[in-house]
Write an enzyme that holds these catalytic residues in place. Structure first.
Site, PDB file in Angstrom:
ATOM      1  CB  CYS A 276      52.197  35.702  47.504  1.00 38.66           C
ATOM      2  SG  CYS A 276      51.283  34.204  47.695  1.00 38.66           S
TER       3      CYS A 276
ATOM      4  CD  GLU B  57      55.364  40.142  45.716  1.00 38.76           C
ATOM      5  OE1 GLU B  57      54.918  40.386  44.586  1.00 38.76           O
ATOM      6  OE2 GLU B  57      54.873  39.298  46.481  1.00 38.76           O
TER       7      GLU B  57
ATOM      8  CD  GLU C 136      47.341  35.196  46.407  1.00 36.01           C
ATOM      9  OE1 GLU C 136      47.716  36.275  46.899  1.00 36.01           O
ATOM     10  OE2 GLU C 136      48.103  34.251  46.201  1.00 36.01           O
TER      11      GLU C 136
ATOM     12  CE  LYS D 245      50.729  29.961  31.366  1.00 30.86           C
ATOM     13  NZ  LYS D 245      52.043  29.431  31.787  1.00 30.86           N
TER      14      LYS D 245
HETATM   15  P1  ADP Z   1      55.957  35.379  38.383  1.00 27.35           P
HETATM   16  O1  ADP Z   1      56.588  36.723  38.435  1.00 27.35           O
HETATM   17  O2  ADP Z   1      55.664  34.776  39.702  1.00 27.35           O
HETATM   18  O3  ADP Z   1      56.548  34.450  37.386  1.00 27.35           O
HETATM   19  P2  ADP Z   1      53.877  35.982  36.539  1.00 27.35           P
HETATM   20  O4  ADP Z   1      52.707  36.835  36.847  1.00 27.35           O
HETATM   21  O5  ADP Z   1      54.868  36.465  35.548  1.00 27.35           O
HETATM   22  O6  ADP Z   1      54.497  35.682  37.929  1.00 27.35           O
HETATM   23  O7  ADP Z   1      53.401  34.546  36.071  1.00 27.35           O
HETATM   24  C1  ADP Z   1      52.340  33.843  36.689  1.00 27.35           C
HETATM   25  C2  ADP Z   1      51.630  33.019  35.640  1.00 27.35           C
HETATM   26  O8  ADP Z   1      51.035  33.914  34.703  1.00 27.35           O
HETATM   27  C3  ADP Z   1      52.534  32.103  34.833  1.00 27.35           C
HETATM   28  O9  ADP Z   1      51.858  30.889  34.584  1.00 27.35           O
HETATM   29  C4  ADP Z   1      52.747  32.893  33.559  1.00 27.35           C
HETATM   30  O10 ADP Z   1      53.044  32.088  32.443  1.00 27.35           O
HETATM   31  C5  ADP Z   1      51.390  33.539  33.377  1.00 27.35           C
HETATM   32  N1  ADP Z   1      51.391  34.745  32.532  1.00 27.35           N
HETATM   33  C6  ADP Z   1      52.394  35.605  32.282  1.00 27.35           C
HETATM   34  N2  ADP Z   1      52.011  36.566  31.433  1.00 27.35           N
HETATM   35  C7  ADP Z   1      50.716  36.320  31.113  1.00 27.35           C
HETATM   36  C8  ADP Z   1      49.731  36.968  30.280  1.00 27.35           C
HETATM   37  N3  ADP Z   1      50.011  38.059  29.597  1.00 27.35           N
HETATM   38  N4  ADP Z   1      48.494  36.424  30.217  1.00 27.35           N
HETATM   39  C9  ADP Z   1      48.178  35.324  30.936  1.00 27.35           C
HETATM   40  N5  ADP Z   1      49.057  34.671  31.725  1.00 27.35           N
HETATM   41  C10 ADP Z   1      50.308  35.148  31.814  1.00 27.35           C
END
Ligand code: ADP
Length: 497
Positions: free
Chosen positions: A285, A386, A251, A176
């Site tokens: 990061c 961060e 990570e 995804k």
């Molecule tokens: P960023 O702040 O860099 O966007 P996120 O942690 O929000 O980082 O997103 C990183 C990835 O995790 C994206 O692909 C996002 O769609 C996915 N993501 C966000 N929320 C969830 C969740 N509850 N479960 C699984 N994946 C998620």
């Protein structure tokens, strides 16, 4: 002209989401540039993709690793041919400048060639048995279906770090991509298909985190989860995976320190600081977000860094003159604004930047001025949390030991750097800095794919991407005992002692 539509890839077929919903992929430098409409998928799409991957695993796991590797090698060759096109599309969807998106595609190429080599290694061990006429060895076995959740800042490199080792090890995958940058994952996977990857071995499901990411982590047929992203989401992913006893590689964040000692080559340190803090608009990061400078040189260093930050040319990364692109989306701009406000309230001083750029051509994108924050104390939130934007803090130290203490006084532990000409202090820093990566006389960014990538403390949960660390995550050890004595031999008992 309507934006091009992109479907999910499930079992080798491009299919629309069962939700019937889509979302646009918009250029963060120019909002009127829409790269395409992608599927806003849900649990039913994930279920179909995971089942397709489970089916494909039945044959992929039996395909010899050198044959799997040939596909990766060919993928590397094709990516080389397509590098410029994919880099341009990545700049349009993610915003970073062309030189950097070329580097991002190059990282996928490097990973392809590195992991192709593993097809003829994937070494295990042979070892003596304690019993006569018995043979013992350990072999790497594939894990099964791997679920992968990717972030937007390295839209091709990070998916390649996950997919390529998983594939050479004999796993099948459901990925995804981040909702802001799905196209680069499509380009990567299309290249794998063109190189001969069989249907169902890699499946793409696009969509948002809670709707499409969460069901991937939860799915019972997903045997391992690899996640790169924020600490908040990583915690949820890790807890969910733990409840299902699934191996899970997380990570996450960093608050990376660069130490500049009084004997440093200041010009070199400034080059490193500018690149480390403002490369990828500070959205790595490993970005340099704290610069700990010795009091003897802090004035000169700070003045020059402010001048260089102000001279950076911001704009659309497709323009070769541009040095820094936009932030990825409005939310990231809000975060940068918020942390500049927090810093001011805490008593720090915004020396340059500190605000979004909204006039003229900037009005069409998410631009934030390169920001240097002075008078920062180690306990302030701006020194602890961060930001993930072009915002760097400068902290003063009076000694090498104090610099180490400030650098380590943090919940994260990803990357660190030290600038000094003193080899003794450099080696002590390598030993004492609590981080997964330490650079000497180079900035905190710039990982190479054949070395382990990851961090300590709250940056990760102990796994590594890159290098052989990735193989450890995408394989499970099987110990094999081969008894050719033709009689029952009991370990620890019939050893003849
Ligand atoms: P960023 O702040 O860099 O966007 P996120 O942690 O929000 O980082 O997103 C990183 C990835 O995790 C994206 O692909 C996002 O769609 C996915 N993501 C966000 N929320 C969830 C969740 N509850 N479960 C699984 N994946 C998620």
């Amino acid at each position: 002209m309507p934006a091009k539509g992109y479907n999910n890839l499930i079992g080798g077929k491009w299919v629309p989401s069962r939700t019937g919903k889509t979302f646009p992929n918009v250029n963060p430098a120019r909002h009127d540039d829409v790269l395409g409409e992608f599927q806003a998928s849900g649990a039913a799409d994930i279920d179909a993709a995971v089942k397709a991957a489970a089916e494909a695993w039945k044959t992929w796991r039996l395909t010899p690793a050198p044959a799997r590797a040939v596909i990766l090698y060919r993928t590397g060759e094709l990516l080389l041919e397509r590098k410029e096109q994919y880099a341009r599309e990545m700049t349009r969807e993610m915003g970073k400048v062309l030189a950097e998106t070329r580097g991002d595609v190059q990282e996928a190429i490097d990973t392809a060639f590195y992991m192709a080599g593993e097809g003829r290694r994937l070494f295990g061990q042979t070892t003596p048995s304690e019993l006569q006429n018995k043979f013992a060895m350990s072999v790497r076995m594939p894990v099964g279906v791997c679920g992968m959740i990717a972030p937007w800042n390295f839209p091709m490199a990070i998916p390649s770090w996950k997919l390529f080792p998983a594939l050479v090890c004999g796993n099948t995958c459901v990925i995804k991509p981040a909702e802001d940058t799905p196209l680069s994952t499509f380009n990567l996977v299309q290249t794998l298909i063109d190189a001969g990857l069989p249907p169902g071995v890699v499946n793409i499901v696009t969509g948002f985190g809670p709707e499409a990411g969460a069901p991937l982590v939860e799915h019972p047929l997903v045997r391992a989860v690899s996640f790169t992203g924020s600490s908040e989401v990583g915690r949820i992913v890790g807890q969910t995976a733990a409840a299902h006893f699934k191996p899970c590689s997380l990570e996450m964040g960093g608050k990376n320190a660069m130490i500049v000692l009084e004997d440093a080559n200041l010009d070199l340190a400034l080059d490193g600081a500018l690149w480390g803090a403002f490369g990828t608009t500070g959205q790595r990061c490993t970005a340099t977000s704290r610069i700990i400078v010795h009091k003897d040189v802090i004035r000169d260093f700070t003045e020059e860094l402010v001048d260089r930050a102000e001279a950076l040319r911001l704009g659309d990364g497709l323009d070769p003159e541009i040095q820094m692109g936009p932030q990825i989306n409005r939310q990231q701009i809000e975060t940068s604004i918020r942390y500049c406000e927090i810093a001011k309230k805490e008593g720090a001083k915004i020396l340059t930047g500190g605000k979004p750029l909204t006039k003229g051509a900037y009005a069409k994108g998410h631009f934030f001025a390169p920001t240097v924050v002075g008078k920062v104390k180690p306990g302030m939130r701006i020194a602890q949390e961060e930001v993930f934007g072009p915002v760097v803090s400068i902290l003063e130290c009076s000694s090498f030991d104090e610099a180490l203490a400030i650098a380590n006084n943090i919940q994260y532990g990803l990357s660190t750097a030290i600038y000094t000409r003193d080899v003794n202090r450099a080696f002590r820093a390598v030993r004492d800095l609590e981080a997964g990566i330490t650079y000497v006389n180079a900035p905190t960014i710039g990982a190479e794919v054949h070395l382990p990538f990851g961090g300590v403390k709250q940056t990760g949960n102990g796994h590594r991407e890159g290098g052989t660390g990735a193989l450890d995550f995408y394989t499970t050890w099987k110990s094999v005992y081969f008894d050719y004595s033709d009689k029952l031999q009991r370990a620890q008992i019939d050893t003849g002692e």
